[in-house]
Structure formats: C-alpha cells, structure tokens
Design an enzyme around this catalytic site. Structure first.
Site, PDB file in Angstrom:
ATOM      1  N   VAL A  81      76.642 -21.247 -32.974  1.00  0.00           N
ATOM      2  CA  VAL A  81      77.907 -21.572 -32.325  1.00  0.00           C
ATOM      3  C   VAL A  81      78.942 -21.781 -33.425  1.00  0.00           C
ATOM      4  CG1 VAL A  81      79.112 -23.156 -30.772  1.00  0.00           C
ATOM      5  CG2 VAL A  81      76.683 -22.660 -30.409  1.00  0.00           C
ATOM      6  N   TYR A 118      65.052 -29.414 -40.303  1.00  0.00           N
ATOM      7  CA  TYR A 118      65.993 -29.390 -39.185  1.00  0.00           C
ATOM      8  C   TYR A 118      65.292 -28.902 -37.924  1.00  0.00           C
ATOM      9  CZ  TYR A 118      69.914 -27.920 -36.260  1.00  0.00           C
ATOM     10  OH  TYR A 118      70.781 -27.750 -35.215  1.00  0.00           O
ATOM     11  N   LYS A 140      64.486 -30.808 -34.183  1.00  0.00           N
ATOM     12  CA  LYS A 140      64.890 -30.279 -32.887  1.00  0.00           C
ATOM     13  C   LYS A 140      63.684 -30.052 -31.971  1.00  0.00           C
ATOM     14  CE  LYS A 140      69.271 -30.488 -33.625  1.00  0.00           C
ATOM     15  NZ  LYS A 140      70.110 -31.412 -32.851  1.00  0.00           N
ATOM     16  N   ASP A 166      77.655 -45.058 -36.205  1.00  0.00           N
ATOM     17  CA  ASP A 166      76.682 -44.068 -36.659  1.00  0.00           C
ATOM     18  C   ASP A 166      75.516 -44.092 -35.688  1.00  0.00           C
ATOM     19  OD1 ASP A 166      74.592 -42.706 -37.997  1.00  0.00           O
ATOM     20  OD2 ASP A 166      75.329 -43.320 -39.963  1.00  0.00           O
ATOM     21  N   ASN A 197      74.808 -35.839 -28.363  1.00  0.00           N
ATOM     22  CA  ASN A 197      75.151 -34.577 -29.024  1.00  0.00           C
ATOM     23  C   ASN A 197      75.131 -34.643 -30.547  1.00  0.00           C
ATOM     24  OD1 ASN A 197      76.737 -31.868 -29.215  1.00  0.00           O
ATOM     25  ND2 ASN A 197      78.038 -33.338 -30.264  1.00  0.00           N
TER      26      ASN A 197
END
Length: 265
Positions: A192, A159, A163, A66, A93
């Site tokens: 995506v 979120y 970022k 993790d 990633n």
C-alpha cells in the site's frame, strides 16, 4: 451504518497512511472517533481531526502515546470513553516495518517489532475487550496483519512473524469474546502506498546499493497482482468499514486479504 446511534471507534496509528485512511472512512460512515498516535505526530493528527470535524461533523478526541506502552493504551480507551461515550470499535492499526535479512536483524530491532506489532495489538485488544464486556452490548475489534502474515517474504522474517502472531491473536480472541457479542477480525494488506512502504524502500535500496525510491517506483509501476497496481489507504479503509459494520456481524476470527489479488487463500 445501519444503526442511527452514533458509534465510537478508536484508530491507532491514525496520523498517516492506512490509519489516516481508516479514520477518514469511518468519519464518513458516521462514527465518532478517538485518534491515537505518537506525540511527534501531533501536527498531522490535529490537522486530520480538524478536517474530520469540518467535513463530516465528527466528534474527535486525539490521544498521544505509544501502543507498546500498556498505560498509554489503557489511558486512550479511558479518555475516549469519557469524552465520547461508550466504545463500539477498536482498530489496532499502528505498526512498524523493516526490510532486513534474518541474520542481519539486530536484537534491538526484534524487540521493537515485537513491542509495537504484537504487544501493541495485544494491549489494544485487551483494553477494548474489557471496556466492551463492561458495557455488555457487543462491539468490534479489528487488527492489522499483512499478506506476509499469511506467507513469508524475503527480508521480512521478523516482521512477517509478528503479523503471523496477529492472526493467531485474532483467531483466539474471536473465540474468547464471541460469547459477549464481540467480533474480532483483521485486515491483511498487500503493498500500500504509505510511509510504511517508503520505509521498506529505504531499507531495501540501502541493502542492495540502489538509489532510494527504486524499489518503491517499481512496485507502483508494475505491481504483480491481478489488478496491476499497488493499494491506496482508501482500499484498506473500505474493508475495515465493512468489518465494523452491521453487515459483518457473523464474521469473526478472520484475516481479510486486501492485496489486489496477489495471494489467494
């Protein structure tokens, strides 16, 4: 790749989605790979590793853990270096996403987003940098931000914040490690077509009382960008391929937008 020497890269979150696409592209580019993902992704990751060995002759090491657990990330770097040789690139990633308005976001969810999306990237940057400095030959560190790391988005407050944090981490790390010949960059995808997008669809449709798949299908059919389509993992993988190449040696501290022309810097 310009170099004739086989380089080694680690890709986290490699079992599916963008991470899988990156692994496939870097194998095609001629790199050997350390693939890292959660233990419950073992079947998918081993299948990917086998396919890369068969198609490209890639040497592949799979590591399970993790990214939010520091010892797991340290172990992944140590294992890959021991099995494949000196590290050249870390692709941080792995990440998670949700669709939840700020006042409805639980503290547990905030903690999980911070742990994976910020601490996970931090640990990857940290242990990759330590290894690259030790080797003394430079290298590449690449992280995953997002277009919502450049501009906030409804239903993605925390979120988005994680970022934005990856962008700050990337810029600062670039200044820390430039003296070692290490570049640090990030990629900022738009929508995506991956399991991450499907998770946003699940959350958003549940919130708005819509049949599951409604939001995702609308995105895939009429995506509001200059190219008129949502991205595919290979679109992002091509950008990462460039960032780890010799051609990107004078690029650092950047977060490259790969969104089909929805937002412009």
């Amino acid at each position: 790749m310009a170099s004739s020497t086989k380089r080694v890269a680690i890709v986290t979150g490699a079992a599916q989605g963008i991470g899988r696409g990156i692994a496939q592209r870097l194998a095609k580019d001629g790199l050997h790979l350390g693939l890292f993902d959660l233990p419950n992704c073992k079947e998918s990751l081993e299948e990917l590793a086998s396919s890369l060995r068969e198609e490209f002759g890639t040497k592949v090491v799979t590591v399970y853990g993790d990214v939010s657990v520091e010892d797991d990330v340290r172990r992944s770097v140590d294992t890959v270096v021991h099995e494949l040789g000196e590290l050249y690139a870390m692709i941080a990633n792995a990440g998670i996403c949700c669709w939840c308005e700020l006042h409805e976001t639980s503290t547990d969810l905030v903690d999980k987003l911070l742990d994976v999306n910020i601490k996970g990237v931090f640990f990857c940057y940290k242990y990759a940098a330590m290894q690259l400095i030790k080797q003394g030959k430079g290298g590449r560190i690449v992280g995953a931000t997002s277009i919502v790391g450049k501009r906030g988005s409804r239903g993605q407050s925390v979120y988005s914040a994680t970022k934005f944090a990856v962008r700050g981490l990337t810029q600062s790390a670039a200044m820390d490690y430039g003296k070692y010949g290490i570049t640090v960059n990030a990629y900022a995808p738009g929508a995506v077509d991956t399991p991450l997008l499907w998770k946003v669809d699940e959350d958003r449709c549940a919130h708005e009382g819509l049949p599951q798949g409604t939001w995702r299908n609308s995105v895939m059919k009429q995506y509001d960008n200059s190219l008129g389509r949502a991205g595919q993992p290979e679109d992002i993988a091509k950008a990462v391929s460039f960032l780890v190449s010799d051609d990107a040696a004078f690029i650092t501290g950047q977060s490259l937008t790969v969104d089909g022309g929805k937002h412009f810097d």
